[in-house]
Design a protein around this motif. Structure first.
Motif, PDB file in Angstrom:
ATOM      1  N   TRP A 199      62.566  96.680  49.780  1.00 19.61           N
ATOM      2  CA  TRP A 199      61.549  97.617  49.716  1.00 19.61           C
ATOM      3  C   TRP A 199      60.721  97.696  50.616  1.00 19.61           C
ATOM      4  CZ3 TRP A 199      60.647  98.004  43.477  1.00 19.61           C
ATOM      5  CH2 TRP A 199      61.861  98.321  43.018  1.00 19.61           C
ATOM      6  N   ARG A 200      60.151  96.332  50.896  1.00 21.16           N
ATOM      7  CA  ARG A 200      59.317  96.489  52.116  1.00 21.16           C
ATOM      8  C   ARG A 200      59.683  96.933  53.343  1.00 21.16           C
ATOM      9  NH1 ARG A 200      54.642  93.332  53.365  1.00 21.16           N
ATOM     10  NH2 ARG A 200      53.791  94.383  55.576  1.00 21.16           N
ATOM     11  N   LYS A 201      60.883  97.084  53.799  1.00 16.50           N
ATOM     12  CA  LYS A 201      61.443  97.689  54.931  1.00 16.50           C
ATOM     13  C   LYS A 201      61.384  99.316  54.701  1.00 16.50           C
ATOM     14  CE  LYS A 201      65.184  94.498  56.004  1.00 16.50           C
ATOM     15  NZ  LYS A 201      66.488  94.276  55.379  1.00 16.50           N
ATOM     16  N   ILE A 202      61.415  99.769  53.260  1.00 12.81           N
ATOM     17  CA  ILE A 202      61.309 101.364  53.205  1.00 12.81           C
ATOM     18  C   ILE A 202      59.775 101.552  53.144  1.00 12.81           C
ATOM     19  CG2 ILE A 202      61.340 102.806  51.244  1.00 12.81           C
ATOM     20  CD1 ILE A 202      63.855 101.408  50.029  1.00 12.81           C
ATOM     21  N   LEU A 203      58.858 100.705  52.595  1.00  8.38           N
ATOM     22  CA  LEU A 203      57.607 100.956  52.662  1.00  8.38           C
ATOM     23  C   LEU A 203      57.005 101.190  54.090  1.00  8.38           C
ATOM     24  CD1 LEU A 203      56.353  98.668  50.086  1.00  8.38           C
ATOM     25  CD2 LEU A 203      55.989 100.926  49.833  1.00  8.38           C
ATOM     26  N   ASP A 204      57.640 100.011  54.859  1.00 13.90           N
ATOM     27  CA  ASP A 204      57.062 100.002  56.337  1.00 13.90           C
ATOM     28  C   ASP A 204      57.633 101.205  57.357  1.00 13.90           C
ATOM     29  OD1 ASP A 204      55.768  98.018  55.980  1.00 13.90           O
ATOM     30  OD2 ASP A 204      57.161  96.411  56.760  1.00 13.90           O
ATOM     31  N   CYS A 205      58.653 102.092  56.572  1.00 14.68           N
ATOM     32  CA  CYS A 205      59.042 103.365  57.448  1.00 14.68           C
ATOM     33  C   CYS A 205      58.114 104.368  57.464  1.00 14.68           C
ATOM     34  CB  CYS A 205      60.205 103.687  56.788  1.00 14.68           C
ATOM     35  SG  CYS A 205      61.910 102.866  57.032  1.00 14.68           S
ATOM     36  N   TYR A 206      57.153 104.413  56.327  1.00 13.48           N
ATOM     37  CA  TYR A 206      56.158 105.635  56.060  1.00 13.48           C
ATOM     38  C   TYR A 206      54.939 105.160  56.959  1.00 13.48           C
ATOM     39  CZ  TYR A 206      59.280 107.615  52.537  1.00 13.48           C
ATOM     40  OH  TYR A 206      60.261 108.081  52.105  1.00 13.48           O
ATOM     41  N   PRO A 207      54.140 106.218  57.318  1.00 12.54           N
ATOM     42  CA  PRO A 207      52.954 106.005  58.058  1.00 12.54           C
ATOM     43  C   PRO A 207      51.881 105.644  57.196  1.00 12.54           C
ATOM     44  CG  PRO A 207      53.548 108.034  57.889  1.00 12.54           C
ATOM     45  CD  PRO A 207      54.700 107.465  57.448  1.00 12.54           C
ATOM     46  N   GLY A 208      50.784 105.019  57.560  1.00 11.49           N
ATOM     47  CA  GLY A 208      49.693 104.866  56.936  1.00 11.49           C
ATOM     48  C   GLY A 208      49.440 103.898  55.906  1.00 11.49           C
ATOM     49  N   GLU A 209      50.340 102.678  56.086  1.00 10.03           N
ATOM     50  CA  GLU A 209      50.253 101.281  55.309  1.00 10.03           C
ATOM     51  C   GLU A 209      50.379 101.657  53.928  1.00 10.03           C
ATOM     52  OE1 GLU A 209      47.578  98.610  57.813  1.00 10.03           O
ATOM     53  OE2 GLU A 209      46.355  99.869  56.643  1.00 10.03           O
ATOM     54  N   ARG A 210      51.726 101.839  53.501  1.00  8.19           N
ATOM     55  CA  ARG A 210      51.929 102.059  52.065  1.00  8.19           C
ATOM     56  C   ARG A 210      52.207 100.652  51.437  1.00  8.19           C
ATOM     57  NH1 ARG A 210      53.748 107.558  51.792  1.00  8.19           N
ATOM     58  NH2 ARG A 210      52.979 108.517  53.763  1.00  8.19           N
ATOM     59  N   ILE A 211      51.722 100.457  50.267  1.00  2.47           N
ATOM     60  CA  ILE A 211      51.899  99.064  49.829  1.00  2.47           C
ATOM     61  C   ILE A 211      52.743  98.939  48.658  1.00  2.47           C
ATOM     62  CG2 ILE A 211      49.637  98.447  50.725  1.00  2.47           C
ATOM     63  CD1 ILE A 211      48.667  98.219  47.731  1.00  2.47           C
ATOM     64  N   GLY A 212      53.078  97.562  48.278  1.00  2.00           N
ATOM     65  CA  GLY A 212      53.812  97.093  47.100  1.00  2.00           C
ATOM     66  C   GLY A 212      53.095  96.158  46.417  1.00  2.00           C
ATOM     67  N   VAL A 213      52.784  96.454  45.072  1.00  4.92           N
ATOM     68  CA  VAL A 213      52.056  95.417  44.283  1.00  4.92           C
ATOM     69  C   VAL A 213      52.973  94.918  43.142  1.00  4.92           C
ATOM     70  CG1 VAL A 213      49.853  95.348  42.854  1.00  4.92           C
ATOM     71  CG2 VAL A 213      50.269  97.029  44.543  1.00  4.92           C
ATOM     72  N   ALA A 214      53.090  93.702  43.240  1.00  7.05           N
ATOM     73  CA  ALA A 214      53.863  92.905  42.003  1.00  7.05           C
ATOM     74  C   ALA A 214      53.027  92.647  40.737  1.00  7.05           C
ATOM     75  CB  ALA A 214      54.256  91.469  42.614  1.00  7.05           C
ATOM     76  N   GLU A 215      53.733  92.987  39.928  1.00  2.51           N
ATOM     77  CA  GLU A 215      53.157  92.637  38.392  1.00  2.51           C
ATOM     78  C   GLU A 215      54.051  91.421  37.999  1.00  2.51           C
ATOM     79  OE1 GLU A 215      52.969  93.184  33.642  1.00  2.51           O
ATOM     80  OE2 GLU A 215      55.028  93.733  34.880  1.00  2.51           O
ATOM     81  N   ALA A 216      53.489  90.258  38.380  1.00  4.64           N
ATOM     82  CA  ALA A 216      54.531  89.241  37.995  1.00  4.64           C
ATOM     83  C   ALA A 216      53.828  88.121  37.414  1.00  4.64           C
ATOM     84  CB  ALA A 216      55.156  88.569  39.519  1.00  4.64           C
ATOM     85  N   TRP A 217      54.280  87.677  36.268  1.00  8.60           N
ATOM     86  CA  TRP A 217      53.773  86.836  35.545  1.00  8.60           C
ATOM     87  C   TRP A 217      54.545  85.473  35.713  1.00  8.60           C
ATOM     88  CZ3 TRP A 217      49.652  87.370  32.216  1.00  8.60           C
ATOM     89  CH2 TRP A 217      49.240  88.545  31.761  1.00  8.60           C
ATOM     90  N   VAL A 218      53.997  84.717  36.395  1.00  6.54           N
ATOM     91  CA  VAL A 218      54.878  83.401  37.044  1.00  6.54           C
ATOM     92  C   VAL A 218      53.934  82.258  36.961  1.00  6.54           C
ATOM     93  CG1 VAL A 218      56.151  84.690  38.500  1.00  6.54           C
ATOM     94  CG2 VAL A 218      53.935  83.540  39.550  1.00  6.54           C
TER      95      VAL A 218
END
Ligand code: NOJ
Length: 525
Positions: free
Chosen positions: A242-261
């Protein structure tokens, strides 16, 4: 806009159902959010996170998605989402949308097809169907909402749902599941969203062979024990893709984890340079009101994220947890502590999420009538757990009577005494919680992005410096504490002028926080 904007962004969480009702049906919607975006921009936020607004039968308030590319009629239509993204951008707000990849709705076409297909057929492979064991479910896994995590279908097989039976878990060993979600990500990124919040990011991959968890009350143990369906190492492969996909787009698109660990170190794994940008810090949200607990959580979190070159993402409340005014004791004391916690949180290095209504000092509504409870937890727990509706009561905007400008009615009733907490009532009052958040968010813009240095102080006090000219002090105790004066007062969480200061010393009132500027006092540890 600044590079790596997410590292210190203030992000406002909109729980769409409860924010503002634009079409007059008593439920919040996208038109309502559009109308009220000014509130978020005026507060001084950098971005807004919208909870799911996709086509859904609403078994879990929209976290049961039947069509990831369509807007549910309850919330509007696709053009409303597009207009909302454009309006937000026009106000300088980035937009994060919610993606729900662990499960679909049971009304998603894939699951409908799976149900009508034979056991062992390809349509069932996209989900987790198994034969039972000894006349019961295939293993001992429990639903987070209570009861077994398995439901039996007509031909005798069982399907897995870590949440409601209306939310069947997808099989992330299946190539089509990967391809479909990559396409869904692109669909929303193509529409200009700046980020995706990943629901149950820790749940997608299950341990091989689906072994028993060998414990009960699994829902309550989320951050304490290892479970065979959460935080499996395999999930990280997905986020690298998914990071590779986000990085294909201009303007610093981000991924945010909802992770209960389990711990800060496990959470930091989601933030490695080739994975996601943010992960909610739920350990912080779980800290009890004590200087020592907050200090330990902050230290552990900062050390863990530093190890992977990331920033921490502080959270006090959201739509799944009891509002922190109530968590910290409720009533006047709870509000007082919540205001102090806000100044602490907004002073820390990293990003901060603010859940709608916390800027108004809203408490949890603990006495909702049983007949209005809509959280699946209420039914699944056999009416023993009331669930999360108490933190989802619609926002009071204006006026002296419910529904306080939310719309012509509100799907959950608001307490009458919220008249004093409306946006309208607080806007012009410099001592209000709304003003405190607005003042803090403005001052926060001048804080350095990184760095925190603890200062020597009383056991009930946390004091730290950010750069040479900013100090934050928090008195967690119930008695005043005298300290060497850290500088000139910038902002205080107390509503009355309780804070006493002379040239050399200052007396911090109980349950309060303050921000200071200047270089006086050099008690660095
Ligand atoms: C986390 C969401 O925040 C919550 O509201 C939802 O019930 C579960 N994930 C299941 O999707």
């Amino acid at each position: 806009m600044a590079q790596q904007w997410w590292r210190n962004a203030a992000i406002y969480q909109v729980y769409v159902r409860s924010f503002a009702d634009g079409n007059g049906d008593g439920v919040g919607d996208l038109a309502g959010v559009r109308d009220r975006l000014g509130h978020i921009a005026e507060l001084g936020m950098d971005a807004v996170w919208l909870t799911p607004f996709y086509a859904s039968p609403m078994a879990d308030g929209g976290y049961d998605v039947a069509d990831y590319r369509a807007v549910d009629p309850l919330f509007g239509q696709l053009s409303d989402a597009e207009a909302l993204i454009a309006d937000a951008h026009g106000l300088g707000l980035r937009v994060i949308v919610d993606i729900v990849p662990n499960h679909t709705s049971s009304q998603h076409p894939w699951f409908v097809e799976a149900l009508s297909a034979e056991p062992g057929s390809p349509a069932r492979e996209r989900y987790v169907f198994r034969e039972g064991r000894d006349g019961g479910p295939p293993n001992d896994w429990e639903s987070m909402f209570g009861g077994p995590a398995w439901t039996q279908v007509a031909d005798g097989q069982w399907y897995l749902h870590l949440f409601d039976p209306g939310q069947p878990d997808l099989n992330w060993q299946h190539a089509e599941v990967h391809a479909e979600f990559e396409s869904i990500l692109r669909f929303w990124l193509d529409r200009g969203v700046d980020g995706i919040r990943i629901d149950v990011a820790h749940g997608l991959v299950k341990a091989d062979g689906l072994p028993d968890a060998q414990c009960t009350d699994q829902g309550g143990l989320l951050t304490a024990v290892e479970l065979p369906y959460f935080d499996q190492d395999g999930v990280h492969e997905i986020y690298r893709e998914w990071r590779k996909i986000l990085d294909c787009y201009p303007g610093e698109r981000i991924g945010v984890a909802e992770a209960w660990v389990r711990g800060a170190d496990r959470l930091a794994l989601y933030l490695r340079p080739d994975e996601l940008h943010q992960a909610f810090n739920f350990h912080y949200a779980q800290a009890e009101w004590s200087a020592q607990q907050f200090r330990t959580t902050i230290d552990d979190s900062l050390a863990a994220v530093a190890g992977v070159g990331a920033a921490s993402t502080w959270v006090l409340s959201n739509h799944d947890i009891e509002r922190h005014v109530t968590r910290f004791g409720g009533g006047e004391l709870g509000l007082r502590r919540a205001r102090a916690a806000a100044l602490l949180t907004l002073a820390l290095p990293g990003s901060a999420y603010v859940y709608q209504g916390e800027e108004l000092g809203l408490p949890e509504v603990t006495d909702l009538p049983e007949e209005v409870l809509a959280d699946p937890k209420w039914e699944r727990s056999g009416h023993t757990e009331r669930g999360r509706d108490g933190c989802r009561v619609p926002i009071p905007w204006s006026g002296s009577e419910p529904p306080f400008g939310f719309g012509p009615s509100s799907w959950l009733p608001q307490p009458r005494d919220w008249a004093a907490l409306t946006v309208e009532a607080q806007r012009g009052d410099p001592t209000s919680t709304l003003s405190l958040y607005r003042d803090a968010l403005l001052l926060r813009r001048d804080l350095p992005v990184e760095g925190l240095e603890w200062l020597e102080s009383d056991p009930d006090v946390l004091a730290f410096r950010r750069g040479p000219s900013f100090t934050c002090t928090v008195n967690f105790g119930s008695s005043p504490v005298r300290l060497p004066r850290p500088g000139r007062l910038l902002l205080s969480s107390t509503q009355e002028p309780e804070l006493e200061a002379n040239e050399q010393t200052v007396t911090l009132p109980p349950s309060s926080a303050a921000w200071w500027t200047g270089e006086e006092d050099a008690h660095a540890r």
